[in-house]
Design an enzyme around this catalytic site. Structure first.
Site, PDB file in Angstrom:
ATOM      1  CG  HIS A  68      -2.009  -1.041   1.097  1.00 31.52           C
ATOM      2  ND1 HIS A  68      -3.008  -1.153   2.034  1.00 31.52           N
ATOM      3  CD2 HIS A  68      -2.261  -1.989   0.155  1.00 31.52           C
ATOM      4  CE1 HIS A  68      -3.831  -2.129   1.669  1.00 31.52           C
ATOM      5  NE2 HIS A  68      -3.388  -2.651   0.542  1.00 31.52           N
ATOM      6  CD  GLU A  70      -2.100   4.047   3.194  1.00 28.84           C
ATOM      7  OE1 GLU A  70      -3.293   4.274   3.438  1.00 28.84           O
ATOM      8  OE2 GLU A  70      -1.728   3.209   2.354  1.00 28.84           O
ATOM      9  CB  CYS A  96      -6.463  -0.996   4.854  1.00 23.51           C
ATOM     10  SG  CYS A  96      -4.729  -1.507   4.938  1.00 23.51           S
ATOM     11  CB  CYS A  99      -2.001   1.257   6.089  1.00 20.45           C
ATOM     12  SG  CYS A  99      -1.430   0.485   4.550  1.00 20.45           S
TER      13      CYS A  99
END
Length: 136
Positions: A68, A70, A96, A99
């Site tokens: 992801h 992040e 999410c 993260c």
């Protein structure tokens, strides 16, 4: 947020483009976008496993080849020896739960995001951790 949106254009994900920027004291510390690890073939070349398996968004994220945005921003900072403790995250999509846990432990104090993401546990943990979250 414009920088996060621009960074998202580098995404190699076939499902969604996400960009993230970590900022502290008005300085960009690191950026990240969602995509496969360095040196790994992109999903455009090998296909999306989650699509092939008909996995809905937000479920079974461990079956994705990519990281992801992040996560990539945190990793880039760590790779270059930059502390993100006390930083603010600008991200195009609400984090999410995976993260969120990383952001909390990395010391992120504030998150600005554009689009929502249906992850109630993420929302609850961010509230409990006192990370300030704002939708733009």
């Amino acid at each position: 947020m414009d920088i996060a949106t621009l960074v998202s254009k580098r995404s190699t994900c076939l499902r969604r483009s996400v960009g993230a920027v970590l900022v502290k004291d008005k300085r960009v510390l690191a950026t990240g976008y969602n995509g496969v690890p360095s040196g790994i073939r992109h999903c455009a070349e090998v296909g999306c496993l989650r699509e092939k398996m008909n996995i809905p968004s937000g479920e079974r994220v461990e079956l994705c080849r990519g990281l992801h945005a992040e996560q990539n921003a945190i990793i880039q900072a760590a790779l270059h020896g930059v502390s993100v403790k006390g930083a603010t995250l600008y991200v195009t999509l609400h984090p999410c739960i995976l993260c969120t846990k990383m952001l909390i432990n990395a010391g992120i104090v504030q998150i600005f995001y554009c689009e929502g993401y249906s992850d109630q546990l993420s929302i609850e943990m961010l509230e409990e951790s006192k990370v300030k979250v704002t939708r733009l």
